[in-house]
Write a protein that holds these residues in place. Structure first.
Motif, PDB file in Angstrom:
ATOM      1  N   PHE A  29       0.846  -1.202   0.000  1.00 35.36           N
ATOM      2  CA  PHE A  29       0.000   0.000   0.000  1.00 35.36           C
ATOM      3  C   PHE A  29       0.875   1.244   0.000  1.00 35.36           C
ATOM      4  CE2 PHE A  29      -2.466   3.430   1.796  1.00 35.36           C
ATOM      5  CZ  PHE A  29      -3.732   3.257   1.264  1.00 35.36           C
ATOM      6  N   GLU A  30       1.855   1.237   0.876  1.00 35.29           N
ATOM      7  CA  GLU A  30       2.750   2.399   0.977  1.00 35.29           C
ATOM      8  C   GLU A  30       3.567   2.571  -0.295  1.00 35.29           C
ATOM      9  OE1 GLU A  30       3.043   2.288   5.852  1.00 35.29           O
ATOM     10  OE2 GLU A  30       4.702   1.477   4.675  1.00 35.29           O
ATOM     11  N   GLY A  31       3.793   1.468  -1.011  1.00 36.08           N
ATOM     12  CA  GLY A  31       4.511   1.533  -2.281  1.00 36.08           C
ATOM     13  C   GLY A  31       3.619   1.910  -3.453  1.00 36.08           C
ATOM     14  N   GLY A  32       2.346   2.135  -3.178  1.00 35.72           N
ATOM     15  CA  GLY A  32       1.431   2.578  -4.235  1.00 35.72           C
ATOM     16  C   GLY A  32       0.837   1.455  -5.072  1.00 35.72           C
ATOM     17  N   ASN A  33       0.971   0.221  -4.604  1.00 38.94           N
ATOM     18  CA  ASN A  33       0.461  -0.901  -5.400  1.00 38.94           C
ATOM     19  C   ASN A  33      -0.953  -1.337  -5.018  1.00 38.94           C
ATOM     20  OD1 ASN A  33       2.810  -1.126  -6.916  1.00 38.94           O
ATOM     21  ND2 ASN A  33       3.804  -2.370  -5.346  1.00 38.94           N
ATOM     22  N   VAL A  34      -1.477  -0.760  -3.940  1.00 41.08           N
ATOM     23  CA  VAL A  34      -2.829  -1.138  -3.493  1.00 41.08           C
ATOM     24  C   VAL A  34      -3.720   0.101  -3.564  1.00 41.08           C
ATOM     25  CG1 VAL A  34      -4.201  -2.035  -1.577  1.00 41.08           C
ATOM     26  CG2 VAL A  34      -1.898  -2.923  -1.968  1.00 41.08           C
ATOM     27  N   PRO A  35      -4.705   0.119  -4.443  1.00 41.37           N
ATOM     28  CA  PRO A  35      -5.579   1.296  -4.542  1.00 41.37           C
ATOM     29  C   PRO A  35      -6.560   1.382  -3.373  1.00 41.37           C
ATOM     30  CG  PRO A  35      -5.771  -0.166  -6.481  1.00 41.37           C
ATOM     31  CD  PRO A  35      -5.068  -0.922  -5.413  1.00 41.37           C
ATOM     32  N   GLY A  36      -7.126   2.565  -3.207  1.00 35.51           N
ATOM     33  CA  GLY A  36      -8.207   2.743  -2.240  1.00 35.51           C
ATOM     34  C   GLY A  36      -7.716   2.789  -0.812  1.00 35.51           C
ATOM     35  N   PHE A  37      -8.542   2.315   0.109  1.00 39.65           N
ATOM     36  CA  PHE A  37      -8.061   2.198   1.479  1.00 39.65           C
ATOM     37  C   PHE A  37      -8.290   0.802   2.019  1.00 39.65           C
ATOM     38  CE2 PHE A  37     -12.325   3.472   2.644  1.00 39.65           C
ATOM     39  CZ  PHE A  37     -12.600   4.580   1.852  1.00 39.65           C
ATOM     40  N   THR A  38      -7.374   0.414   2.882  1.00 41.31           N
ATOM     41  CA  THR A  38      -7.258  -0.977   3.300  1.00 41.31           C
ATOM     42  C   THR A  38      -7.106  -1.038   4.824  1.00 41.31           C
ATOM     43  OG1 THR A  38      -6.167  -1.431   1.205  1.00 41.31           O
ATOM     44  CG2 THR A  38      -5.906  -3.079   2.916  1.00 41.31           C
ATOM     45  N   HIS A  39      -7.806  -2.010   5.410  1.00 40.65           N
ATOM     46  CA  HIS A  39      -7.789  -2.174   6.863  1.00 40.65           C
ATOM     47  C   HIS A  39      -7.166  -3.527   7.170  1.00 40.65           C
ATOM     48  CE1 HIS A  39     -11.254   0.138   5.427  1.00 40.65           C
ATOM     49  NE2 HIS A  39     -11.149   0.884   6.503  1.00 40.65           N
ATOM     50  N   VAL A  40      -6.077  -3.543   7.894  1.00 39.59           N
ATOM     51  CA  VAL A  40      -5.381  -4.807   8.142  1.00 39.59           C
ATOM     52  C   VAL A  40      -5.639  -5.306   9.563  1.00 39.59           C
ATOM     53  CG1 VAL A  40      -3.602  -4.611   6.381  1.00 39.59           C
ATOM     54  CG2 VAL A  40      -3.254  -3.501   8.599  1.00 39.59           C
ATOM     55  N   SER A  41      -5.449  -6.624   9.725  1.00 41.99           N
ATOM     56  CA  SER A  41      -5.867  -7.283  10.969  1.00 41.99           C
ATOM     57  C   SER A  41      -4.693  -7.852  11.738  1.00 41.99           C
ATOM     58  CB  SER A  41      -6.858  -8.398  10.638  1.00 41.99           C
ATOM     59  OG  SER A  41      -6.212  -9.420   9.896  1.00 41.99           O
ATOM     60  N   ASN A  42      -3.474  -7.397  11.437  1.00 48.96           N
ATOM     61  CA  ASN A  42      -2.339  -7.973  12.168  1.00 48.96           C
ATOM     62  C   ASN A  42      -2.476  -7.686  13.659  1.00 48.96           C
ATOM     63  OD1 ASN A  42      -2.044  -5.494  10.963  1.00 48.96           O
ATOM     64  ND2 ASN A  42       0.176  -5.521  10.916  1.00 48.96           N
ATOM     65  N   GLY A  43      -2.173  -8.717  14.424  1.00 53.61           N
ATOM     66  CA  GLY A  43      -2.379  -8.662  15.876  1.00 53.61           C
ATOM     67  C   GLY A  43      -3.585  -9.484  16.308  1.00 53.61           C
ATOM     68  N   GLN A  44      -4.513  -9.706  15.369  1.00 56.16           N
ATOM     69  CA  GLN A  44      -5.768 -10.389  15.721  1.00 56.16           C
ATOM     70  C   GLN A  44      -5.838 -11.805  15.137  1.00 56.16           C
ATOM     71  OE1 GLN A  44      -8.132  -6.069  15.564  1.00 56.16           O
ATOM     72  NE2 GLN A  44      -9.089  -7.834  14.593  1.00 56.16           N
ATOM     73  N   GLU A  45      -4.676 -12.354  14.726  1.00 58.18           N
ATOM     74  CA  GLU A  45      -4.664 -13.605  13.961  1.00 58.18           C
ATOM     75  C   GLU A  45      -5.234 -14.793  14.721  1.00 58.18           C
ATOM     76  OE1 GLU A  45      -2.097 -11.589  14.469  1.00 58.18           O
ATOM     77  OE2 GLU A  45      -1.206 -11.019  12.569  1.00 58.18           O
ATOM     78  N   ALA A  46      -4.979 -14.855  16.023  1.00 55.07           N
ATOM     79  CA  ALA A  46      -5.367 -16.049  16.786  1.00 55.07           C
ATOM     80  C   ALA A  46      -6.873 -16.290  16.722  1.00 55.07           C
ATOM     81  CB  ALA A  46      -4.925 -15.890  18.244  1.00 55.07           C
ATOM     82  N   ILE A  47      -7.647 -15.201  16.724  1.00 60.61           N
ATOM     83  CA  ILE A  47      -9.106 -15.349  16.741  1.00 60.61           C
ATOM     84  C   ILE A  47      -9.603 -15.904  15.407  1.00 60.61           C
ATOM     85  CG2 ILE A  47     -11.290 -14.147  17.096  1.00 60.61           C
ATOM     86  CD1 ILE A  47      -9.540 -11.945  18.535  1.00 60.61           C
ATOM     87  N   ALA A  48      -9.087 -15.340  14.313  1.00 58.08           N
ATOM     88  CA  ALA A  48      -9.517 -15.797  12.991  1.00 58.08           C
ATOM     89  C   ALA A  48      -9.268 -17.288  12.834  1.00 58.08           C
ATOM     90  CB  ALA A  48      -8.772 -15.007  11.902  1.00 58.08           C
ATOM     91  N   VAL A  49      -8.077 -17.716  13.260  1.00 59.69           N
ATOM     92  CA  VAL A  49      -7.711 -19.125  13.084  1.00 59.69           C
ATOM     93  C   VAL A  49      -8.521 -20.008  14.041  1.00 59.69           C
ATOM     94  CG1 VAL A  49      -5.831 -20.797  13.113  1.00 59.69           C
ATOM     95  CG2 VAL A  49      -5.411 -18.463  12.285  1.00 59.69           C
ATOM     96  N   ALA A  50      -8.656 -19.577  15.279  1.00 60.80           N
ATOM     97  CA  ALA A  50      -9.426 -20.364  16.253  1.00 60.80           C
ATOM     98  C   ALA A  50     -10.878 -20.534  15.792  1.00 60.80           C
ATOM     99  CB  ALA A  50      -9.392 -19.675  17.616  1.00 60.80           C
ATOM    100  N   ALA A  51     -11.417 -19.510  15.148  1.00 64.51           N
ATOM    101  CA  ALA A  51     -12.825 -19.575  14.728  1.00 64.51           C
ATOM    102  C   ALA A  51     -13.018 -20.461  13.511  1.00 64.51           C
ATOM    103  CB  ALA A  51     -13.327 -18.162  14.426  1.00 64.51           C
ATOM    104  N   CYS A  52     -12.036 -20.482  12.618  1.00 67.01           N
ATOM    105  CA  CYS A  52     -12.244 -21.122  11.310  1.00 67.01           C
ATOM    106  C   CYS A  52     -11.633 -22.507  11.177  1.00 67.01           C
ATOM    107  CB  CYS A  52     -11.698 -20.219  10.198  1.00 67.01           C
ATOM    108  SG  CYS A  52     -12.602 -18.663  10.044  1.00 67.01           S
ATOM    109  N   ILE A  53     -10.703 -22.865  12.062  1.00 66.54           N
ATOM    110  CA  ILE A  53      -9.910 -24.071  11.772  1.00 66.54           C
ATOM    111  C   ILE A  53     -10.755 -25.341  11.753  1.00 66.54           C
ATOM    112  CG2 ILE A  53      -9.154 -24.509  14.160  1.00 66.54           C
ATOM    113  CD1 ILE A  53      -6.311 -25.043  12.661  1.00 66.54           C
ATOM    114  N   ASP A  54     -11.832 -25.386  12.507  1.00 64.77           N
ATOM    115  CA  ASP A  54     -12.677 -26.583  12.495  1.00 64.77           C
ATOM    116  C   ASP A  54     -13.842 -26.484  11.507  1.00 64.77           C
ATOM    117  OD1 ASP A  54     -11.126 -27.906  14.292  1.00 64.77           O
ATOM    118  OD2 ASP A  54     -12.424 -27.536  16.033  1.00 64.77           O
ATOM    119  N   LEU A  55     -13.910 -25.412  10.752  1.00 63.48           N
ATOM    120  CA  LEU A  55     -15.041 -25.246   9.818  1.00 63.48           C
ATOM    121  C   LEU A  55     -14.701 -25.853   8.456  1.00 63.48           C
ATOM    122  CD1 LEU A  55     -16.139 -21.542  10.530  1.00 63.48           C
ATOM    123  CD2 LEU A  55     -16.857 -23.631  11.696  1.00 63.48           C
ATOM    124  N   SER A  56     -15.726 -26.350   7.775  1.00 64.84           N
ATOM    125  CA  SER A  56     -15.534 -26.868   6.419  1.00 64.84           C
ATOM    126  C   SER A  56     -15.905 -25.770   5.422  1.00 64.84           C
ATOM    127  CB  SER A  56     -16.441 -28.084   6.196  1.00 64.84           C
ATOM    128  OG  SER A  56     -17.761 -27.627   5.938  1.00 64.84           O
TER     129      SER A  56
END
Lengths: 323, 353
Positions: A29-56
């Protein structure tokens, strides 16, 4: 050992993939390769994985504007995501969606959502379909401490209880709704108490602790799959970046992010735990790190080389009629 | 750059101001003048309950920056992310002695709050037999060009224009933005005030003192007699570009900026078409049931015998706003598309070139 090596390696790989994907998104994004605006989730990874790992793939998730981690945890192709975020025609949504509207229906990823609180009513619909069709599939919505205050979310919670829907409401409480503190915006002292008031089991967990989050979600998912109705899980976590990439974050205390990266990093906490328990070796995780770095690099290189959409053919496609 | 010939004369000092600054000035001065004016919305100040700086955002586009330090959190209210509650609170407060200016950060969020707008605020005065006043302003950002994708780029002015009981304002320069905002705050009806997000830094000379621009009075950024171009919001920029190019060819365009689309200055448009006999309307909204077709309908009904050529509209296609830059650029109306339409209209009809 309560978890298989395969499971632990998979958890680590997915969390680390999200982290590197997000950190690279910031760079691109800072290099100009991502248009628009973007919201990143770094720091919150454990929840995403804990919620999805058992889902099909048949289980459905609905995500938020901060949705990259949910996508990766649900199995979306990292290369296709990077292309989408860069607006390329071979991206997951042909470059028409972008970061805030990324979706992959084949993977049960109903979409990121740029409307705060837009997702949970739709996820109720996915849960209603599963219940009506008797598929035993479940549906899970990601929410934040911000969307927790939307009427749409209140309505979805109440209806999920009334109809006993297989819907797991996950609240990632990172302390900030954009640039407003959760302790200001959430009127009750506890989101979890409020969730319980809707008449469903509600629990608050340490979202930096993968294992605590996973165990709570496992029970919630099994409850939903077995006809026990909805559950609300609030997971306390930390947002390493701003509301959007480039947010000066004037509202945060000095050194808050620096300290969080040092002391509240869910991936570091996971590594320390599995090493100290003797469940995984550092070398195995370091090897995964290298593979991930290569995978992300390939995703970026491929995305930068990927074709742009052609307005002549792509602007008016995927729409029911043209004027 | 803009011809304000038909604006009320405002004396005194002027300063170069952006649209962002002009709206901020209007809000600040009205809040100083009238203690019942309040501002509410998501991060209109920013940093509520946080350990860092107050007034961290001043609105995500910085339009309300500095208001909270001057007027305090009692009058500049950061709300939870609860659009229906924001609009409902503004409407209810407006019925009970306040003049709220509510912000929908992106006007796409009317979806979440629309009942409070169209079934409640818009209908009070009529439905209650004229006994109720609803002096509220809903500010929102509209339009594409930011690569913000389908849910943060919509141009939804036609939807609110359709609703009886609402006034809809769409400034195209800083001078108009200030005068229209002052009028919007002092107006006793609900006003939708739509700010195009690519225009915030556009600047022109703006009087330092407060002034009102009445609703329903168009301005004429360029005057001419060969073809009429009706444009609003950011499309005025394209209309001026086209008019200036054609002026060098000896073709004069009458560019009309209605400034408010509800009420709409029908007379200005009809009188212009009476002279030019040719009409092109450029609008960033979707084409069906939109502002462009509405104006075309008005002229077809009331100005048919003035027309020398078919009316042309230049709009976005009937799709959501795409994300990829190439697609969004192709989606948005621009000066090139307008020029093609204007030349076609000039060439058509009995006295076409």
């Amino acid at each position: 050992m309560p978890y298989s090596t395969e499971f632990l390696l998979s958890v680590y790989r997915t969390m680390k993939t999200i982290r590197e994907f997000e950190e690279r998104c910031v760079k691109e994004f800072e290099g100009g390769n991502v248009p628009g605006f973007t919201h990143v989730s770094n720091g919150q990874e454990a929840i995403a994985v804990a919620a999805c790992i058992d889902l099909s793939d048949k289980d459905i998730i609905g995500s938020t504007h901060r949705g990259h981690g949910h996508c990766i945890a649900k199995g979306c192709d990292v290369g296709g995501m990077m292309k989408e975020i860069m607006g390329r025609s071979t991206g997951l949504c042909k470059g028409k969606g972008g970061s805030m509207h990324i979706a992959d229906i084949d993977k049960g990823m109903l979409g990121a959502n740029a409307i705060v609180g837009g997702g949970p009513p739709l996820v109720n619909g996915a849960a209603l379909a599963a219940k009506t069709l008797g598929t035993k599939n479940v549906a899970l919505s990601f929410n934040g401490d911000g969307s927790a205050n939307q009427g749409t979310v209140f309505e979805a919670m109440n209806m999920a209880v009334v109809l006993k829907l297989p819907h797991i409401f996950v609240y990632e409480n990172n302390g900030y709704a954009e640039g407003t503190a959760a302790n200001y915006g959430v009127g009750s002292n506890s989101l979890t108490d409020r969730n319980a008031g809707f008449g469903m089991p509600a629990e608050c967990v340490d979202g930096l602790d993968f294992f605590a989050t996973y165990e709570a979600l496992k029970i919630a998912t099994e409850r939903a799959r077995n006809g026990g109705g909805p559950t609300a899980i609030e997971a306390m976590c930390v947002r390493f970046d701003g509301h959007f990439i480039g947010d000066p974050q004037l509202y945060r205390a000095k050194d808050e992010v620096k300290n969080a990266r040092k002391n509240q990093d869910c991936i570091k906490i996971f590594r320390e735990r599995v090493i100290s328990e003797g469940w995984l070796k550092a070398a195995a995780m370091n090897a995964i790190d290298k593979e991930i770095m290569a995978e992300i690099e390939t995703a970026v290189v491929d995305a930068l080389a990927a074709p742009h959409p052609d307005p002549a053919t792509d602007l008016m496609s995927d729409v029911y009629c043209s004027y | 750059m803009t011809n304000h010939a038909n604006n009320p004369t405002v004396g005194g000092k002027t300063s170069m101001k952006t649209i962002r600054e002009a709206i901020n000035d209007a809000l600040r001065e009205e809040m100083r003048r009238d203690p019942t004016v309040i501002v509410l919305g998501e991060e209109v100040s920013g940093g509520a309950g946080c350990e860092g700086e107050d007034d961290a955002y001043g609105g995500v586009f910085g339009v309300t920056k500095g208001l909270m330090p001057e007027f305090g959190r009692e009058r500049v209210i950061d709300t939870p992310i609860s659009e229906a509650a924001i609009i409902g609170a503004a409407a209810g407060a407006a019925n009970n002695g306040l003049r709220p200016v509510a912000e929908l950060m992106f006007f796409d969020f009317i979806g979440v709050s629309f009942d409070q707008i169209f079934n409640q605020a818009a209908k009070f005065r009529y439905m209650f037999g004229g006994k109720s006043k609803t002096p509220m302003v809903i500010r929102g950002t509209v339009g594409g060009g930011w690569r913000a994708g389908a849910q943060h780029s919509s141009m939804l002015h036609s939807i609110v224009t359709h609703v009886a009981g609402l006034k809809v304002v769409m400034p195209a320069n800083a001078y108009d933005a200030k005068g229209l905002m002052v009028q919007a705050i002092r107006d006793d009806d609900p006003v939708i005030f739509l700010e195009h997000k690519v225009m915030y830094d556009n600047a022109c000379e703006v009087p330092d003192e407060q002034y009102c621009i009445p609703f329903g009075e168009a301005s004429f950024p360029r005057q001419g007699s060969d073809v009429t171009i009706v444009a609003i919001s950011n499309m005025v920029t394209h209309a001026i570009t086209v008019a200036d190019i054609l002026a060098k060819e000896g073709i004069s365009c009458d560019v009309i900026d209605p400034r408010t689309v509800s009420p709409l200055d029908h007379e200005a448009i009809l009188e212009s078409v009476e002279v030019t006999g040719r009409l092109v309307i450029i609008d960033e909204g979707n084409p069906r049931c939109g502002l462009a077709s509405d104006i075309a309908g008005i002229v077809a009904e009331h100005g048919f015998y003035s027309l020398k050529a078919p009316i042309r509209t230049v709009t976005a296609p009937h799709t959501p706003v795409p994300f990829a830059p190439e697609l969004e650029d192709a989606y948005l109306p621009n000066a090139d598309k307008l020029m093609i339409a204007v030349r076609e209209v000039l060439a058509a009809g009995p006295s076409g070139a």
